[in-house]
Design an enzyme around this catalytic site. Structure first.
Site, PDB file in Angstrom:
ATOM      1  N   SER A   3       0.803  -1.229   0.000  1.00 24.52           N
ATOM      2  CA  SER A   3       0.000   0.000   0.000  1.00 24.52           C
ATOM      3  C   SER A   3       0.842   1.288   0.000  1.00 24.52           C
ATOM      4  CB  SER A   3      -0.973   0.001   1.184  1.00 24.52           C
ATOM      5  OG  SER A   3      -1.935  -1.007   0.989  1.00 24.52           O
ATOM      6  N   LYS A  47     -10.181  -5.292  10.425  1.00 22.01           N
ATOM      7  CA  LYS A  47     -11.253  -4.669   9.634  1.00 22.01           C
ATOM      8  C   LYS A  47     -12.591  -4.645  10.380  1.00 22.01           C
ATOM      9  CE  LYS A  47      -9.290  -5.627   5.088  1.00 22.01           C
ATOM     10  NZ  LYS A  47      -9.509  -6.206   3.760  1.00 22.01           N
ATOM     11  N   ASP A  84     -13.080  -2.678  -0.679  1.00 20.90           N
ATOM     12  CA  ASP A  84     -12.631  -3.971  -1.240  1.00 20.90           C
ATOM     13  C   ASP A  84     -13.556  -4.453  -2.357  1.00 20.90           C
ATOM     14  OD1 ASP A  84     -10.330  -4.346   0.269  1.00 20.90           O
ATOM     15  OD2 ASP A  84     -11.380  -5.390   1.886  1.00 20.90           O
ATOM     16  N   GLY A 121     -14.245 -12.659   5.771  1.00 25.87           N
ATOM     17  CA  GLY A 121     -14.497 -11.218   5.723  1.00 25.87           C
ATOM     18  C   GLY A 121     -14.447 -10.651   4.318  1.00 25.87           C
ATOM     19  N   ARG A 158     -15.180 -24.389   3.350  1.00 20.63           N
ATOM     20  CA  ARG A 158     -14.779 -25.529   4.181  1.00 20.63           C
ATOM     21  C   ARG A 158     -15.791 -25.723   5.314  1.00 20.63           C
ATOM     22  NH1 ARG A 158      -8.982 -24.755   6.904  1.00 20.63           N
ATOM     23  NH2 ARG A 158     -10.142 -23.091   7.932  1.00 20.63           N
ATOM     24  N   THR A 159     -16.143 -24.637   6.000  1.00 18.80           N
ATOM     25  CA  THR A 159     -17.175 -24.689   7.042  1.00 18.80           C
ATOM     26  C   THR A 159     -18.500 -24.272   6.400  1.00 18.80           C
ATOM     27  OG1 THR A 159     -15.458 -23.950   8.568  1.00 18.80           O
ATOM     28  CG2 THR A 159     -17.732 -23.934   9.396  1.00 18.80           C
ATOM     29  N   TYR A 196      -2.525 -12.326  -4.300  1.00 15.47           N
ATOM     30  CA  TYR A 196      -1.657 -11.878  -5.396  1.00 15.47           C
ATOM     31  C   TYR A 196      -0.222 -12.171  -5.032  1.00 15.47           C
ATOM     32  CZ  TYR A 196      -1.625  -8.144  -2.018  1.00 15.47           C
ATOM     33  OH  TYR A 196      -1.557  -7.463  -0.835  1.00 15.47           O
ATOM     34  N   GLY A 251      -5.040 -11.140  -7.612  1.00 16.47           N
ATOM     35  CA  GLY A 251      -5.744 -10.005  -7.008  1.00 16.47           C
ATOM     36  C   GLY A 251      -4.941  -8.719  -6.889  1.00 16.47           C
TER      37      GLY A 251
HETATM   38  P1  NDP Z   1     -10.870 -14.735   6.600  1.00 17.08           P
HETATM   39  O1  NDP Z   1      -9.897 -15.229   7.602  1.00 17.08           O
HETATM   40  O2  NDP Z   1     -11.980 -13.863   7.023  1.00 17.08           O
HETATM   41  O3  NDP Z   1     -11.539 -16.000   5.853  1.00 17.08           O
HETATM   42  C1  NDP Z   1     -10.733 -17.059   5.431  1.00 17.08           C
HETATM   43  C2  NDP Z   1     -11.519 -18.021   4.550  1.00 17.08           C
HETATM   44  O4  NDP Z   1     -10.609 -18.965   4.008  1.00 17.08           O
HETATM   45  C3  NDP Z   1     -12.594 -18.802   5.289  1.00 17.08           C
HETATM   46  O5  NDP Z   1     -13.677 -19.027   4.422  1.00 17.08           O
HETATM   47  C4  NDP Z   1     -11.867 -20.115   5.630  1.00 17.08           C
HETATM   48  O6  NDP Z   1     -12.723 -21.214   5.761  1.00 17.08           O
HETATM   49  C5  NDP Z   1     -11.029 -20.287   4.375  1.00 17.08           C
HETATM   50  N1  NDP Z   1      -9.856 -21.110   4.583  1.00 17.08           N
HETATM   51  C6  NDP Z   1      -8.806 -20.864   5.398  1.00 17.08           C
HETATM   52  N2  NDP Z   1      -7.882 -21.852   5.278  1.00 17.08           N
HETATM   53  C7  NDP Z   1      -8.364 -22.734   4.380  1.00 17.08           C
HETATM   54  C8  NDP Z   1      -7.858 -23.957   3.846  1.00 17.08           C
HETATM   55  N3  NDP Z   1      -6.686 -24.464   4.200  1.00 17.08           N
HETATM   56  N4  NDP Z   1      -8.616 -24.597   2.919  1.00 17.08           N
HETATM   57  C9  NDP Z   1      -9.819 -24.091   2.544  1.00 17.08           C
HETATM   58  N5  NDP Z   1     -10.351 -22.939   3.027  1.00 17.08           N
HETATM   59  C10 NDP Z   1      -9.618 -22.270   3.936  1.00 17.08           C
HETATM   60  O7  NDP Z   1      -9.966 -14.050   5.454  1.00 17.08           O
HETATM   61  P2  NDP Z   1     -10.410 -12.894   4.428  1.00 17.08           P
HETATM   62  O8  NDP Z   1     -11.758 -13.224   3.899  1.00 17.08           O
HETATM   63  O9  NDP Z   1     -10.187 -11.571   5.047  1.00 17.08           O
HETATM   64  O10 NDP Z   1      -9.306 -13.040   3.271  1.00 17.08           O
HETATM   65  C11 NDP Z   1      -9.312 -14.126   2.347  1.00 17.08           C
HETATM   66  C12 NDP Z   1      -8.221 -13.927   1.302  1.00 17.08           C
HETATM   67  O11 NDP Z   1      -8.493 -12.776   0.501  1.00 17.08           O
HETATM   68  C13 NDP Z   1      -6.819 -13.707   1.873  1.00 17.08           C
HETATM   69  O12 NDP Z   1      -5.912 -14.477   1.114  1.00 17.08           O
HETATM   70  C14 NDP Z   1      -6.573 -12.217   1.683  1.00 17.08           C
HETATM   71  O13 NDP Z   1      -5.192 -11.932   1.533  1.00 17.08           O
HETATM   72  C15 NDP Z   1      -7.341 -11.971   0.385  1.00 17.08           C
HETATM   73  N6  NDP Z   1      -7.733 -10.544   0.198  1.00 17.08           N
HETATM   74  C16 NDP Z   1      -7.256  -9.864  -0.896  1.00 17.08           C
HETATM   75  C17 NDP Z   1      -7.620  -8.547  -1.138  1.00 17.08           C
HETATM   76  C18 NDP Z   1      -7.057  -7.829  -2.347  1.00 17.08           C
HETATM   77  O14 NDP Z   1      -7.136  -6.592  -2.386  1.00 17.08           O
HETATM   78  N7  NDP Z   1      -6.557  -8.528  -3.338  1.00 17.08           N
HETATM   79  C19 NDP Z   1      -8.539  -7.819  -0.245  1.00 17.08           C
HETATM   80  C20 NDP Z   1      -9.017  -8.625   0.875  1.00 17.08           C
HETATM   81  C21 NDP Z   1      -8.606  -9.944   1.062  1.00 17.08           C
HETATM   82  P3  NDP Z   1     -13.450 -21.571   7.170  1.00 17.08           P
HETATM   83  O15 NDP Z   1     -14.648 -20.688   7.231  1.00 17.08           O
HETATM   84  O16 NDP Z   1     -13.770 -22.999   7.047  1.00 17.08           O
HETATM   85  O17 NDP Z   1     -12.441 -21.277   8.250  1.00 17.08           O
END
Ligand code: NDP
Length: 278
Positions: free
Chosen positions: A23, A72, A109, A137, A159-160, A224, A247
């Site tokens: 950023s 966030k 976002d 999120g 997954r969940t 990304y 991304g």
């Molecule tokens: P959260 O922690 O809120 O959510 C994570 C999600 O990933 C949940 O659905 C979780 O599943 C799942 N998950 C975690 N580990 C695994 C695994 N080993 N196998 C399968 N599913 C898995 O994270 P965010 O939603 O905030 O972020 C998600 C991704 O998006 C990140 O990689 C982040 O860097 C990226 N991102 C990119 C942005 C950009 O500008 N390019 C902006 C915002 C985010 P469960 O519910 O089962 O735990």
């Protein structure tokens, strides 16, 4: 310690960890392009008292901050006012410290993702079948802007399963949304598959079958990596997706929207994305 530009308005990205954030580089490029006197740094804050630490930054005279993992939701909670898209997302990534001492929150976002898809990559959403992997999120933040583009339907696979079900039920257009687990995938094909799982952070791909790809399917990874392919982009290319996009563009577009909120000026994003890639 970074040098501050004399007379510049100060902004920062706050998170933990935040040292590798792109950023500062992105916002400096915006400031240069638009000739705005802006100073933007990355500040790692402790996971303890978020509100107090934000208050300290406000007292130091910062005009606003971007908020990243894991704050966030807490940022959403401390706002005096929130935009409708922040309320839809239930999370805030952009805070404005106003002259009268208030904190205004927004979430850029979702618009970051849709601008990257539509403007930079010309991916069609209207009447298309979309699959989202993950229900965290980031997904909460992108659902309303995606639904506004009138896809035929959105399937959320997680997954969940319960978390995907909650999201699918929560949005007003939820007639268009279904939830499932990864094991249920493989019957239908999707036009656009968006990976929003944190599996990417471990360089892993969720357990999904190749059968979800049709000949024109586009894959988009919220993750990304400017030095190599992300695990999901790699998977998509190997399995024959027509296009696989990471991304980085979303990151730059969400930053551009934050810059607009703070400075009232629109930036040209393609040249900033290209400079980061090279
Ligand atoms: P959260 O922690 O809120 O959510 C994570 C999600 O990933 C949940 O659905 C979780 O599943 C799942 N998950 C975690 N580990 C695994 C695994 N080993 N196998 C399968 N599913 C898995 O994270 P965010 O939603 O905030 O972020 C998600 C991704 O998006 C990140 O990689 C982040 O860097 C990226 N991102 C990119 C942005 C950009 O500008 N390019 C902006 C915002 C985010 P469960 O519910 O089962 O735990």
């Amino acid at each position: 310690m970074e040098m501050q530009t004399v007379g510049a308005d100060r902004y920062a990205v706050v998170g933990n960890p935040v040292t590798h954030s792109l950023s500062p580089q992105i916002h400096r490029a915006f400031a240069q392009q638009t000739q705005q006197l802006v100073d933007y740094s990355a500040i790692e804050i402790a996971t303890g008292d978020f509100e107090l630490q934000l208050w300290e930054l406000q007292q130091q005279g910062l005009k606003g901050v971007n908020v990243t993992v894991p704050f966030k939701r807490q940022a959403w909670e401390i706002c005096d006012q929130r935009s409708p898209r922040a309320d839809d997302a239930g999370a805030v990534n952009t805070l404005v410290f106003t002259e009268d001492g208030n904190i205004e929150g927004d979430n850029t976002d979702g618009v970051g993702l849709t601008r990257d898809l539509l403007d930079n990559h010309h991916v069609l959403i209207k009447h298309r079948k979309i699959l989202i992997l993950g229900a965290g999120g980031a997904v909460r933040g992108v659902l309303a802007p995606l639904l506004a583009l009138q896809p035929e339907n959105i399937t959320i696979a997680n997954r969940t399963l319960e978390k995907a079900e909650v999201l699918a039920e929560e949005f007003p257009n939820s007639g268009n949304m279904q939830a499932c687990s990864f094991g249920d995938l493989g019957v239908d094909k999707y036009d656009l598959i968006i990976n929003a799982t944190a599996a990417s952070l471990d360089n892993e791909v969720p357990p999904i079958p190749e059968d979800i790809l049709g000949i024109n399917s586009v894959c988009y990874d919220l993750m990304y990596n400017i030095h190599s392919l992300t695990a999901f982009v790699n998977w998509a290319q190997r399995c024959g997706a027509s296009r696989a996009i990471d991304g980085l563009g979303m990151l730059v577009e969400q930053a551009a929207e934050s810059f607009f909120i703070w400075r009232g000026v629109r930036v040209e994003t393609p040249e900033v994305i290209a400079a980061l890639r090279h």
